[in-house]
Motif scaffolding. Structure first.
Motif, PDB file in Angstrom:
ATOM      1  N   GLN A   6      32.510  40.822  34.151  1.00 47.11           N
ATOM      2  CA  GLN A   6      33.419  41.801  33.542  1.00 47.11           C
ATOM      3  C   GLN A   6      34.209  41.136  32.442  1.00 47.11           C
ATOM      4  O   GLN A   6      34.857  40.112  32.671  1.00 47.11           O
ATOM      5  CB  GLN A   6      34.370  42.378  34.596  1.00 47.11           C
ATOM      6  N   PHE A  17      34.281  44.434  46.840  1.00 42.06           N
ATOM      7  CA  PHE A  17      34.363  43.432  45.784  1.00 42.06           C
ATOM      8  C   PHE A  17      35.349  42.332  46.142  1.00 42.06           C
ATOM      9  O   PHE A  17      36.393  42.583  46.763  1.00 42.06           O
ATOM     10  CB  PHE A  17      34.814  44.068  44.466  1.00 42.06           C
ATOM     11  N   GLY A  18      35.030  41.118  45.678  1.00 41.55           N
ATOM     12  CA  GLY A  18      35.991  40.029  45.707  1.00 41.55           C
ATOM     13  C   GLY A  18      36.931  40.110  44.512  1.00 41.55           C
ATOM     14  O   GLY A  18      36.773  40.971  43.645  1.00 41.55           O
ATOM     15  N   SER A  19      37.898  39.190  44.472  1.00 42.45           N
ATOM     16  CA  SER A  19      38.883  39.191  43.383  1.00 42.45           C
ATOM     17  C   SER A  19      38.359  38.560  42.101  1.00 42.45           C
ATOM     18  O   SER A  19      39.001  38.653  41.062  1.00 42.45           O
ATOM     19  CB  SER A  19      40.139  38.442  43.813  1.00 42.45           C
ATOM     20  N   ARG A  24      39.330  30.638  41.780  1.00 47.70           N
ATOM     21  CA  ARG A  24      39.888  31.840  41.165  1.00 47.70           C
ATOM     22  C   ARG A  24      39.822  31.747  39.645  1.00 47.70           C
ATOM     23  O   ARG A  24      39.625  32.744  38.962  1.00 47.70           O
ATOM     24  CB  ARG A  24      41.341  32.032  41.596  1.00 47.70           C
ATOM     25  N   TYR A  61      28.397  40.417  39.426  1.00 52.49           N
ATOM     26  CA  TYR A  61      28.689  41.176  38.214  1.00 52.49           C
ATOM     27  C   TYR A  61      29.505  40.298  37.272  1.00 52.49           C
ATOM     28  O   TYR A  61      30.146  39.329  37.688  1.00 52.49           O
ATOM     29  CB  TYR A  61      29.548  42.416  38.530  1.00 52.49           C
ATOM     30  N   LEU A 115      32.396  38.649  39.169  1.00 55.95           N
ATOM     31  CA  LEU A 115      32.721  39.359  40.399  1.00 55.95           C
ATOM     32  C   LEU A 115      31.558  39.310  41.362  1.00 55.95           C
ATOM     33  O   LEU A 115      30.393  39.402  40.970  1.00 55.95           O
ATOM     34  CB  LEU A 115      33.024  40.832  40.089  1.00 55.95           C
ATOM     35  N   PRO A 123      32.500  46.422  34.939  1.00 55.29           N
ATOM     36  CA  PRO A 123      31.578  45.359  35.355  1.00 55.29           C
ATOM     37  C   PRO A 123      30.154  45.588  34.862  1.00 55.29           C
ATOM     38  O   PRO A 123      29.712  46.720  34.724  1.00 55.29           O
ATOM     39  CB  PRO A 123      31.634  45.423  36.879  1.00 55.29           C
TER      40      PRO A 123
END
Lengths: 114, 112
Positions: A37, A105-107, A9, A35, A91, A43
Motif C-alpha cells: 500500500q 490484516f496486520g498493522s 513495524r 499486499y 501488509l 492495498p
C-alpha cells in the motif's frame, strides 16, 4: 487469538540492499496474503498462500520479490536490491480456507528506501 | 477498465451527525463489494461486504451500505458518528475476497 503480527513495524534501508519482513498469521488460518500500500492508495495484491503452497502471484510482482511460507505458519517476504519505488507499507492478511472468508490484516511494515 | 472511485479525499463531520461516504465502481460483471476501515497504526478491518441478496447490508460499528446496480454505487452510511470513527475508509470491488480493486480512500475527520 492475538491477531496477525508483522515485524518489523518500520524498516529503513539504502537502495540496493535486501530486506526481509515477517508475518505471523492467526494460528488456525490456512491462507496468508501479502499486499503493498502506498500513500493515498488502497492495498495492491502481491501474493497468497494456502498452507505452504504459493497459489497466486500478481503479474505486477517483480522477480526481486519472493515470499515463502515454509511450514504453513509464518511467512517471509524478501525484496532483493531494493529501489526507491519499493517504499511502501507491506501488509499481511490471513483467513480460513473457505471461499470468501473474511481477511484479517496486520498493522503492516513500513519500508523506506533511501 | 475496472476501477473504483471514492470522490471525497477528506470528509469532515460533526460528532453525532450522519455520514455518507461515496463509492462508485466500474466492473464487467456484478462484483463483490467491500468497505474496510483503517485506523492509524492498526490493520485494515472489514466493515461489511455484499456478495448477493439484499442490497442493503449491515456491518459492524453501526455502519450500513446500499448496493445500487443502476448507479454502480455502494455508499457507506452511519446515522450518528462517534469520535472513534475517525479513520480512513476504503471501498473495494472484485470477484473474490482478496483480489480486489481498491479505491484511494476517504479520510474521515470528526469535529467535536
Amino acid at each position: 487469538d492475538t491477531g496477525v503480527s508483522q515485524n518489523p513495524r518500520h524498516k529503513i534501508t539504502k537502495r540496493g540492499q535486501n530486506v526481509t519482513f515477517r508475518c505471523d498469521p492467526i494460528s488456525e488460518h490456512n491462507r496468508l496474503y501479502w499486499y503493498r500500500q502506498t500513500l493515498g492508495q488502497g492495498p495492491e495484491f502481491l501474493t497468497y498462500f494456502q498452507n505452504e503452497a504459493q497459489l497466486e502471484k500478481s503479474r505486477l510482482l517483480s522477480d526481486r520479490f519472493s515470499a515463502e511460507r515454509p511450514k504453513g505458519s509464518f511467512s517471509t517476504l524478501e525484496i532483493q536490491r531494493t529501489e526507491q519505488g519499493d517504499s511502501a507499507m507491506y501488509l499481511c492478511a490471513s483467513s480460513l480456507a473457505h471461499a470468501n472468508e473474511k481477511l484479517f490484516f496486520g498493522s503492516g511494515t513500513q519500508l523506506s528506501v533511501l | 477498465a475496472q476501477s473504483v472511485t471514492q470522490p471525497d479525499i477528506h470528509i469532515t463531520v460533526s460528532e453525532g451527525a450522519s455520514l455518507e461516504l461515496r463509492c462508485n465502481y466500474s466492473y464487467g460483471a456484478t462484483p463483490y463489494l467491500f468497505w474496510y476501515v483503517q485506523s492509524p497504526g492498526q490493520g485494515l478491518q472489514l466493515l461489511l461486504k455484499y456478495f448477493s441478496g439484499d442490497t442493503l447490508v449491515q456491518g459492524i460499528k453501526g455502519f450500513e451500505a446500499e448496493f445500487k446496480r443502476s448507479q454502480s454505487s455502494f455508499n457507506l452510511r452511519k446515522p450518528s458518528v462517534h469520535w472513534s470513527d475517525a479513520a480512513e475508509y476504503f471501498c473495494a470491488v472484485g470477484n473474490s475476497n482478496y483480489q480486489l480493486i481498491w479505491g484511494a480512500g476517504t479520510k474521515l475527520i470528526i469535529k467535536p
